[in-house]
Each structure stands twice: as structure tokens, then as C-alpha cells.
Design a protein around this motif. Structure first.
Motif, PDB file in Angstrom:
ATOM      1  N   HIS A  75     -19.460  14.859  16.392  1.00 49.83           N
ATOM      2  CA  HIS A  75     -19.280  14.285  17.724  1.00 49.83           C
ATOM      3  C   HIS A  75     -20.141  13.047  17.946  1.00 49.83           C
ATOM      4  CE1 HIS A  75     -16.838  17.729  19.098  1.00 49.83           C
ATOM      5  NE2 HIS A  75     -17.556  18.378  18.186  1.00 49.83           N
ATOM      6  N   ASP A  76     -21.315  13.011  17.383  1.00 49.61           N
ATOM      7  CA  ASP A  76     -22.165  11.829  17.458  1.00 49.61           C
ATOM      8  C   ASP A  76     -23.297  11.990  16.452  1.00 49.61           C
ATOM      9  OD1 ASP A  76     -24.672  12.971  18.735  1.00 49.61           O
ATOM     10  OD2 ASP A  76     -23.241  13.414  20.336  1.00 49.61           O
ATOM     11  N   LEU A  77     -24.081  10.928  16.299  1.00 43.92           N
ATOM     12  CA  LEU A  77     -25.264  10.984  15.435  1.00 43.92           C
ATOM     13  C   LEU A  77     -26.519  10.727  16.251  1.00 43.92           C
ATOM     14  CD1 LEU A  77     -24.161   9.171  12.129  1.00 43.92           C
ATOM     15  CD2 LEU A  77     -24.104  11.611  12.697  1.00 43.92           C
ATOM     16  N   SER A  78     -26.567  11.315  17.439  1.00 44.90           N
ATOM     17  CA  SER A  78     -27.727  11.097  18.309  1.00 44.90           C
ATOM     18  C   SER A  78     -29.004  11.666  17.707  1.00 44.90           C
ATOM     19  CB  SER A  78     -27.473  11.694  19.692  1.00 44.90           C
ATOM     20  OG  SER A  78     -27.169  13.078  19.609  1.00 44.90           O
ATOM     21  N   HIS A  79     -28.894  12.676  16.849  1.00 44.30           N
ATOM     22  CA  HIS A  79     -30.107  13.233  16.222  1.00 44.30           C
ATOM     23  C   HIS A  79     -30.747  12.220  15.276  1.00 44.30           C
ATOM     24  CE1 HIS A  79     -27.269  13.841  12.934  1.00 44.30           C
ATOM     25  NE2 HIS A  79     -28.279  14.082  12.143  1.00 44.30           N
ATOM     26  N   ILE A  80     -29.981  11.222  14.841  1.00 38.82           N
ATOM     27  CA  ILE A  80     -30.503  10.148  13.992  1.00 38.82           C
ATOM     28  C   ILE A  80     -30.855   8.929  14.838  1.00 38.82           C
ATOM     29  CG2 ILE A  80     -29.882   8.491  12.169  1.00 38.82           C
ATOM     30  CD1 ILE A  80     -28.142  10.715  10.958  1.00 38.82           C
ATOM     31  N   ASP A  81     -29.946   8.546  15.735  1.00 46.38           N
ATOM     32  CA  ASP A  81     -30.133   7.331  16.523  1.00 46.38           C
ATOM     33  C   ASP A  81     -31.189   7.494  17.613  1.00 46.38           C
ATOM     34  OD1 ASP A  81     -28.175   6.075  15.024  1.00 46.38           O
ATOM     35  OD2 ASP A  81     -26.563   6.618  16.398  1.00 46.38           O
ATOM     36  N   CYS A  82     -31.340   8.694  18.137  1.00 49.94           N
ATOM     37  CA  CYS A  82     -32.338   8.934  19.196  1.00 49.94           C
ATOM     38  C   CYS A  82     -32.820  10.383  19.117  1.00 49.94           C
ATOM     39  CB  CYS A  82     -31.775   8.609  20.576  1.00 49.94           C
ATOM     40  SG  CYS A  82     -30.080   9.176  20.851  1.00 49.94           S
ATOM     41  N   PRO A  83     -33.558  10.730  18.062  1.00 45.94           N
ATOM     42  CA  PRO A  83     -33.998  12.117  17.868  1.00 45.94           C
ATOM     43  C   PRO A  83     -34.889  12.639  18.981  1.00 45.94           C
ATOM     44  CG  PRO A  83     -35.143  10.630  16.360  1.00 45.94           C
ATOM     45  CD  PRO A  83     -34.038   9.842  16.991  1.00 45.94           C
ATOM     46  N   GLU A  84     -35.524  11.727  19.714  1.00 46.60           N
ATOM     47  CA  GLU A  84     -36.425  12.151  20.789  1.00 46.60           C
ATOM     48  C   GLU A  84     -35.676  12.860  21.919  1.00 46.60           C
ATOM     49  OE1 GLU A  84     -35.172   7.858  21.697  1.00 46.60           O
ATOM     50  OE2 GLU A  84     -35.658   9.088  19.937  1.00 46.60           O
ATOM     51  N   TYR A  85     -34.351  12.754  21.944  1.00 47.13           N
ATOM     52  CA  TYR A  85     -33.566  13.394  22.990  1.00 47.13           C
ATOM     53  C   TYR A  85     -33.224  14.850  22.682  1.00 47.13           C
ATOM     54  CZ  TYR A  85     -32.662   8.624  24.700  1.00 47.13           C
ATOM     55  OH  TYR A  85     -32.793   7.336  25.181  1.00 47.13           O
ATOM     56  N   HIS A  86     -33.615  15.356  21.513  1.00 46.60           N
ATOM     57  CA  HIS A  86     -33.217  16.691  21.090  1.00 46.60           C
ATOM     58  C   HIS A  86     -34.428  17.554  20.733  1.00 46.60           C
ATOM     59  CE1 HIS A  86     -28.935  15.738  20.853  1.00 46.60           C
ATOM     60  NE2 HIS A  86     -29.274  14.594  20.306  1.00 46.60           N
ATOM     61  N   PRO A  87     -34.260  18.877  20.764  1.00 46.05           N
ATOM     62  CA  PRO A  87     -35.315  19.759  20.260  1.00 46.05           C
ATOM     63  C   PRO A  87     -35.553  19.478  18.774  1.00 46.05           C
ATOM     64  CG  PRO A  87     -33.680  21.000  21.509  1.00 46.05           C
ATOM     65  CD  PRO A  87     -33.121  19.629  21.319  1.00 46.05           C
ATOM     66  N   GLN A  88     -36.804  19.560  18.354  1.00 46.36           N
ATOM     67  CA  GLN A  88     -37.147  19.257  16.960  1.00 46.36           C
ATOM     68  C   GLN A  88     -36.402  20.164  15.986  1.00 46.36           C
ATOM     69  OE1 GLN A  88     -41.390  19.335  16.432  1.00 46.36           O
ATOM     70  NE2 GLN A  88     -41.727  17.514  17.692  1.00 46.36           N
ATOM     71  N   SER A  89     -36.192  21.418  16.362  1.00 42.88           N
ATOM     72  CA  SER A  89     -35.519  22.348  15.450  1.00 42.88           C
ATOM     73  C   SER A  89     -34.087  21.906  15.174  1.00 42.88           C
ATOM     74  CB  SER A  89     -35.530  23.764  16.030  1.00 42.88           C
ATOM     75  OG  SER A  89     -34.878  23.801  17.291  1.00 42.88           O
ATOM     76  N   ARG A  90     -33.392  21.393  16.215  1.00 42.39           N
ATOM     77  CA  ARG A  90     -32.010  20.949  16.012  1.00 42.39           C
ATOM     78  C   ARG A  90     -31.971  19.690  15.154  1.00 42.39           C
ATOM     79  NH1 ARG A  90     -26.912  21.245  16.977  1.00 42.39           N
ATOM     80  NH2 ARG A  90     -25.635  19.472  17.595  1.00 42.39           N
ATOM     81  N   VAL A  91     -32.878  18.766  15.406  1.00 39.53           N
ATOM     82  CA  VAL A  91     -32.936  17.542  14.602  1.00 39.53           C
ATOM     83  C   VAL A  91     -33.178  17.890  13.138  1.00 39.53           C
ATOM     84  CG1 VAL A  91     -34.224  15.408  14.181  1.00 39.53           C
ATOM     85  CG2 VAL A  91     -33.689  16.101  16.531  1.00 39.53           C
ATOM     86  N   ALA A  92     -34.125  18.804  12.896  1.00 38.30           N
ATOM     87  CA  ALA A  92     -34.447  19.191  11.520  1.00 38.30           C
ATOM     88  C   ALA A  92     -33.254  19.859  10.849  1.00 38.30           C
ATOM     89  CB  ALA A  92     -35.652  20.127  11.511  1.00 38.30           C
ATOM     90  N   GLU A  93     -32.541  20.721  11.597  1.00 40.24           N
ATOM     91  CA  GLU A  93     -31.391  21.422  11.024  1.00 40.24           C
ATOM     92  C   GLU A  93     -30.288  20.441  10.642  1.00 40.24           C
ATOM     93  OE1 GLU A  93     -28.699  25.316  12.112  1.00 40.24           O
ATOM     94  OE2 GLU A  93     -29.255  23.957  13.732  1.00 40.24           O
ATOM     95  N   LEU A  94     -30.003  19.489  11.517  1.00 43.55           N
ATOM     96  CA  LEU A  94     -28.949  18.519  11.231  1.00 43.55           C
ATOM     97  C   LEU A  94     -29.341  17.588  10.085  1.00 43.55           C
ATOM     98  CD1 LEU A  94     -27.808  17.710  14.862  1.00 43.55           C
ATOM     99  CD2 LEU A  94     -26.398  18.708  13.068  1.00 43.55           C
ATOM    100  N   LYS A  95     -30.586  17.155  10.060  1.00 39.63           N
ATOM    101  CA  LYS A  95     -31.028  16.291   8.970  1.00 39.63           C
ATOM    102  C   LYS A  95     -30.972  17.019   7.632  1.00 39.63           C
ATOM    103  CE  LYS A  95     -33.924  12.948  11.406  1.00 39.63           C
ATOM    104  NZ  LYS A  95     -35.281  12.358  11.554  1.00 39.63           N
TER     105      LYS A  95
END
Length: 395
Positions: free
Chosen positions: A130-150
């Protein structure tokens, strides 16, 4: 064609991904091309009939009703843990996967993952991003979700036979970041249901009365999370002249998300000062609330598509949104565009739209035509086409 779908995104309250999954599944269940369809996830393993029943109940009952889920997810505490503690949902899914392998001849099924990360099913797979916000703006997400997606998204994209995205913007970012061939990616935008339309004034009045909406209102819809930019919208609203705030209420609708401390504190402080928060409401009331609004204000920092923009336009409502892709692409010339980083730009947009009814009328006149091409049956047809062709050489 036989289809297996991960239904974890159908855990309420439904996010945009959950609504996307729900609406497409409703069409897939009716499609003659689909010979069999199963859902699997933390809710359990559901056959075609059980899956259909779940979708009907999601559309028609209270979304916190534990009877929606035949599994452990009927326990509200589990559902809260499953959303926020890494590994809890994965452990549950591992048990369900063992059961699934005993129930279905998986290699005969195509697996559609509507929510980024493929499960380890031994079958042909299609994944939606749906988007790559975890890459473009990781500060908007919980760290656990960013880590899981990365950790897992790249593997999902390369393992999938085909990748689906919701906008040309997201397609471009996937190609740039993951070196995926454009031929492997199809754009399938969300649809807007027929319920998003103008309504008879008597219907609007009944819904307004039920929510205690005596004044005209500006409507903002979205999960309470950082990228939705609620604090800047609140700052802009409170900077309006007193006479405008006395006449027009700001109505905030949407479920609790994450990293929302600032927004929640501001909403609490402004309650009773022209700002009201309804939270997550009955989804049957949402189109009517759009129809009864003076304008829709949706000014996120980042989106993959921007469903509230399309929904408001389909209702024939004047819209103010961010001048960023893809919101600006979705809105075209049917919305007033502002800088989401600039509170004064948002305030000026609100003021101009509220004081110039002819400007609102002009935007509203173009609104419905802008979204006429965004239909769920069209999205479902494109999804089915991709599923049917995942064995083609170009994929």
C-alpha cells in the motif's frame, strides 16, 4: 481458480488496508472465476461460507463484537496484544498454518496477501503493497513494525509471482527501492462504494441528530497516527477567526492508532471549543456524515493513496487536502490543495473555503466525476486478471 487469502487485516477496527481487503473479498466471493476461496489468519481458518459470514457481519454489526471471531481473538485482551506485541500473532499463525496444511492441498491454491508480508505457504503468491512509509518516514510508525517490514518486505516482493500496489506513486517507490521490474507490478487503486453519494436531507438530519451535531461541521477522517497530521489541522482550526469557529465545528472521525499522544492531548484540551472527536464510528454512518459536512479536511504528510479524499469526492463534497502525491493526483482539480507542513497554509485554506461558498460549490461540482472510475468491481476484476496470469512468462 482456487484462492487462499490472509485475513489478518480484517481485525477491527478496520484500517484502510482492512477496508481494501474487505471490499475486494466481497467481490471475489461472488466472482465466477473463483472456484474456491479460504481465509486464514489469527481469526482461524475459514472456508468460503464462514468467510462470507464474517464479511457480512463486519459490514453489519458492532465491530467490537467478540462473536465475530470463532478463535482466541474473541478475547479483547488478545486482540490488543496481537496488534502491539511482536511475535504474539506470529506464534498463533504458526499453529494455524500447521492446521491449514492438513486441510487444504495448498499447491493447488493461489495465495493473495493483501497486507505486505507473505506467509510461508508453499504455493504461488501475489502480494499487495500500500505504501513505503516505513522507509520514507519511519518516525511515523512503531519501531517494531518498521523493523518487521525492513526485515521481511524485500523477501516477500521477490518471492511473489506478482506485486500489486494502490497507486503509481507507490509503484515508483517499489521499483526505486527494491529493484523490482515494472512488468512485475500492477496498480490496482481502491474503489469507492456506492454508499458514498449525496443523501436526502432527512437522512442526513437523522444521522446528525444521533451524533448530536447541531452546527455545520468540517469533517476529517483518518486513524489517529502521526502521518495523518491531526495536530497541524487542529492548530490551523484554532487559528481561524472566532466567528468561523463559532459557526463551523471540526469533527474528527477515526480509530486510535499509535504515537498519538500529542494529537490526543490536543483533542482533549480543545473538546468543547469547536472540536469534537467521535472516534471509530459505525461505517454505515460515515458516508452520511460526509454528505452532511460543509467540507472535508484531510491533510496527511504521507499516503499510499488517500481513501478519505476519494470518499469525500464521491459524496460530492468540497475537499481540502495535501498538495503531495498521491493525494493531489487523486483529487486533481476537484480539491483545494495546501502544504501539510505549514499551519498557516492549512488555516488559509480552511478560511477561504468556509467564507467562499461559490468556491466550495465549484469543487463539489467536479468532485463526483473525478472518482467515477474508482469502483470496487473494477478493482476486483483487475485483481482477478492478475491472479489468473501469475504463471505468464512476463511475471
Amino acid at each position: 481458480m482456487k484462492l487462499l487469502v490472509n485475513i489478518n487485516s480484517l481485525i477491527p477496527p478496520l484500517s484502510g488496508v482492512g477496508r481494501y481487503t474487505l471490499e475486494l473479498l466481497k467481490r471475489l466471493l461472488e466472482a465466477p472465476e473463483i472456484d474456491d476461496i479460504w481465509g486464514a489468519g489469527a481469526q482461524g481458518i475459514l472456508d468460503r461460507v464462514q468467510l462470507g459470514n464474517l464479511l457480512v457481519r463486519l459490514d453489519s454489526t458492532a465491530l467490537d463484537d467478540p462473536s465475530l471471531y470463532p478463535s482466541i481473538l474473541g478475547n479483547p485482551l488478545w486482540r490488543r496484544w496481537a496488534r502491539h506485541i511482536p511475535g504474539v500473532r506470529t506464534a498463533k499463525l504458526a499453529l494455524e498454518n500447521i492446521k491449514l496444511g492438513k486441510i487444504l492441498p495448498l499447491r493447488q491454491y493461489i495465495y493473495w496477501e493483501p497486507n505486505y508480508l507473505l506467509m510461508p505457504y508453499p504455493t504461488k503468491a501475489v502480494v499487495t503493497v500500500h505504501d513505503l512509509s516505513h522507509i520514507d518516514c519511519p518516525e511515523y510508525h512503531p519501531q517494531s513494525r518498521v523493523a518487521e517490514l525492513k526485515r521481511h518486505l524485500s523477501g516477500s516482493l521477490h518471492r511473489a509471482r506478482h506485486v500489486l500496489v494502490v497507486s503509481e506513486f507507490t509503484k515508483k517507490r517499489v521499483v526505486e527501492h527494491f529493484d523490482i521490474r515494472e512488468a512485475k507490478i500492477s496498480v490496482i487503486p481502491p474503489g469507492v462504494g456506492p454508499e458514498f453519494r449525496p443523501y436526502d436531507p432527512a437522512v442526513v438530519a437523522e444521522v446528525r441528530a444521533r451524533y448530536g451535531l447541531g452546527r455545520d461541521y468540517i469533517l476529517s477522517v483518518g486513524t489517529l497516527e502521526p502521518r495523518k497530521n491531526i495536530p497541524n489541522l487542529l492548530r490551523a482550526y484554532t487559528a481561524l477567526p472566532t466567528e468561523l469557529r463559532n459557526r463551523y465545528e471540526l469533527l474528527i472521525v477515526g480509530a486510535n492508532g499509535w504515537k498519538s499522544t500529542e494529537a490526543e492531548a490536543m483533542l482533549s484540551a480543545l473538546e468543547g471549543q469547536g472540536v469534537r472527536r467521535l472516534g471509530f464510528i459505525n461505517q454505515k454512518d460515515l458516508p452520511v456524515l460526509y454528505a452532511g459536512a460543509v467540507l472535508a479536511a484531510y491533510v496527511p504528510f504521507y499516503e499510499g493513496f488517500g481513501m478519505p479524499v476519494a470518499e469525500a469526492l464521491a459524496t460530492g463534497l468540497a475537499v481540502m487536502t495535501s498538495k503531495r502525491t498521491p493525494m493531489a493526483d487523486t483529487a486533481g482539480d476537484a480539491a483545494y490543495l495546501v502544504d501539510p507542513d505549514n499551519v498557516d497554509s492549512i488555516r488559509a485554506g480552511l478560511a477561504e473555503l468556509l467564507t467562499r461558498p461559490e468556491l466550495r460549490a465549484g469543487l463539489a461540482a467536479r468532485a463526483r466525476a473525478r472518482t467515477s472510475r474508482l469502483q470496487w468491481h473494477t478493482a476486483a476484476a483487475r485483481l482477478i486478471e492478475c491472479l489468473e496470469n501469475i504463471d505468464a512468462a512476463q511475471y
